[in-house]
Scaffold this active site. Structure first.
Site, mmCIF file in Angstrom:
data_model
loop_
_atom_site.group_PDB
_atom_site.id
_atom_site.type_symbol
_atom_site.label_atom_id
_atom_site.label_comp_id
_atom_site.label_asym_id
_atom_site.label_seq_id
_atom_site.Cartn_x
_atom_site.Cartn_y
_atom_site.Cartn_z
ATOM 1 N N ASP A 162 8.709 -18.743 3.802
ATOM 2 C CA ASP A 162 8.765 -20.192 3.953
ATOM 3 C C ASP A 162 7.817 -20.614 5.068
ATOM 4 O OD1 ASP A 162 10.688 -20.597 2.000
ATOM 5 O OD2 ASP A 162 12.332 -20.230 3.413
ATOM 6 N N HIS A 163 7.160 -21.736 4.882
ATOM 7 C CA HIS A 163 6.309 -22.244 5.947
ATOM 8 C C HIS A 163 7.188 -22.980 6.941
ATOM 9 C CE1 HIS A 163 3.057 -24.250 8.037
ATOM 10 N NE2 HIS A 163 2.206 -23.505 7.370
#
Lengths: 402, 402
Positions: free
Chosen positions: B227-228
């Site tokens: 996930d960013h």
């Protein structure tokens, strides 16, 4: 002090975001005069990351040693200014999608006409030829496509992105190396040529024995996290106050490691006599090592083992690393005074030159701040500059363009 | 074809294992004549990794474009040969622990006397000054100490080593860049100087916004895996036959992504109007995206989304990446004919030069194979060479030395 390695080199820099600006910053760090041409409004990274006194330290860390010109390249007068600057430049850097330069009228033939000595350096996602040449690029995708993600992680996590935008940075570094090599070649009588590095191919060149073994066997590596696939003992072990990372690289060093722990006798234990046996009995061996380490602190063991020639250290958080005494001794964290923005923190120069140490000659520029002075120095009159500013082609460093 | 960028440059290469050989291979790839001096028995990597017809493809992948001389530098006659070779070299590369060169008698003053124009390039673990200068180096430890490991992984895994020996490679790449820059500086009238890059400091320069933000806030990043930390939607999504990686980098591209999926209306849904809202409602948004993707294959969606300008791609295994059509179009997997060893697979050249494309001029050398011919070419008589071989100082390329 002698001139820096790239002293006298003029770079016209059309790059933005990350891979290209890293490349051009390295050229600037090495002594080149880098003129960053920014579209009206500026590089979008100016507004990304944590801001201090209105300045993005992320942007600052990738744009020191550059001067900024805000220039509207959608206007024909903007292209004319760019062409004027290119006429006596050594290097043009860009990281548009392949074909964009040509759409701006800067075809190979036209650039050759403007300046036959110009070296054009491009950073892109996949390379400018091949089926993916036109695809938009992004670090996460290049990590995924290159096979790198599939090697990162554990059997439980599966393929894992790594947090730093590593493909941007490795491609930028290769492009900088290509730029300097091409410059050297040209100066020794070779051609001025185009140089290119892509994020996916750059990352593929960094997979070392993983790719060698995959090519030799046709089999994919299994991600092993912090365990080494083919060495034991190796990994994180438990001292009295926390983990230490230990990586004995040869049988000789394995012996030294176990000897320091008073465990040398394990090497004649039938479970641990060879690396292959130790791999099979890794859990038992690691438990014995952890037990032996429990009577000393991280610092004690790290000092003792390093003295014995056993590579080991602490797993540092990023803030710990940034305040590590070795990092300080190597000047790897800089605090750069920035007019009106305080003292800006950034990482330093990993290449150390004995006679021409690198430094910050220009702090990260304000958007367009040096545009007028750069044009003045290349023969534009005050009236011409004023007209370009009034027509919204050139920024004056204070008000927004257009 | 024109001369390569480093044509005419002579490199005497004392490096072994990985970081240094990567540096000297890059110099060789760029056109330098690299003479790899190996201790009796040879670089230990010759025996590591998967062997095909008796050749380590791992070794082969890091030692093309070099010639090999097996030389005993523990014998005074070996040092004399080395000094003879250094007298007209441009660059000496080494990756011993700091101080080792001096212990061999090759102090700065003595090297200056032998050849005042010599550029000495060192790759090491921590730099040659500071409290850790004497520590033995290893990639895993440099990953741990630099703060990189702490950013790699997920909250569940904790700090995670990455599989490729990334700190060796990044340091080798910086050292090659430093070597070429120093050479260019010298050729333009600057000093011949010492150049150094270390694994820990090189890695610290690759942490990008993670280090910028940590310096600005004093806080450590939390590892977020795939996930960013600050963008949504972003990550792996589920097509009908497997995952695709999608990374829309701006609001404009988020809109294009959702529009391609028929989900543009979500941008006026109060849960998803802004990036901040989408971060908070990531799970719900991702589920809606996965549902929309379920009616197409990976290939379909990857083609469609890329056409729409949305960066996306497949998470490829390493063997998939090595056989990817783009990789083939970019010549990034080479099959190098090697006398007596078949056709050796290795990754290609990430820097593309338009006029002087790089190639394999010398396959990876057999241990010591070119030693006699190199000495012959620099003025040694047949009798002198025979004596050096008989005394176990020089390898003849066939029998073991000593």
């Amino acid at each position: 002090m002698s001139a820096l390695p790239l002293s006298g080199v003029k770079v016209i820099d059309l790059t933005r975001i990350l891979s290209g600006p890293f490349c051009s910053m390295i050229l600037g760090d090495l002594g080149a005069d880098v003129i960053k041409i920014e579209a009206p409004g500026g590089d979008s990274v100016r507004k990304q990351g944590h801001m201090v006194e209105g300045l993005s330290w992320y942007f600052a860390g990738f744009n020191r040693n550059k001067r900024s010109m805000e220039l509207n390249l959608r206007a024909p007068e903007g292209i004319a200014v760019l062409e004027h600057l290119l006429a006596d430049a050594d290097i043009l850097t860009e990281n548009f999608r392949p074909g964009t330069l040509e759409k701006m009228g800067l075809t190979e033939a036209h650039l050759e006409q403007i300046n036959p000595d110009l070296i054009v350096v491009s950073v892109n996602g996949y390379g400018s030829t091949g089926p993916y040449a036109d695809r938009p690029a992004f670090d996460f995708i290049a990590q995924a496509m290159s096979g790198y993600m599939a090697t990162n992680g554990t059997p439980e996590t599966g393929p894992l992105r790594t947090a730093p935008p590593i493909t941007d940075l490795v491609a930028g570094l290769y492009a900088a190396l290509g730029a300097v090599a091409a410059l050297r070649g040209r100066e020794q009588g070779g051609p001025a040529q185009r140089v290119e590095a892509s994020m996916m191919m750059s990352m593929m060149s960094m997979l070392a024995y993983l790719s060698s073994n995959a090519l030799a066997t046709g089999r994919d590596p299994v991600p092993t996290g912090n365990d080494h696939p083919i060495a034991s003992p190796y990994g994180l072990f438990r001292a009295s106050d926390g983990d230490i990372a230990v990586a004995p690289s040869t049988e000789v060093i394995v012996r030294r490691f176990l000897a320091e722990l008073g465990l040398e006798h394990l090497l004649s234990d039938p479970r641990f006599e060879t690396n292959a046996l130790r791999l099979n009995n890794r859990v038992a061996l690691n438990a014995l090592i952890d037990a032996a380490l429990a009577d000393g602190t991280q610092d004690d063991w790290i000092a003792r083992l390093n003295r014995a020639g056993v590579p080991c250290g602490r797993v540092q958080s990023l803030t710990e690393a940034l305040t590590d005494p070795q990092v300080a001794a190597q000047d790897m964290v800089l605090r750069v005074p920035h007019p009106g923005r305080g003292s800006v923190g950034m990482t330093g120069f990993p290449i150390k030159f004995s006679q021409t140490p690198l430094g910050v000659r220009h702090p990260t520029p304000e958007l367009g701040a040096q545009g007028p002075e750069i044009l003045r120095a290349t023969g534009y009159s005050e009236a011409q500059i004023a007209t370009l500013i009034a027509r919204g082609v050139l920024g004056n460093g204070n008000e927004p363009v257009g």
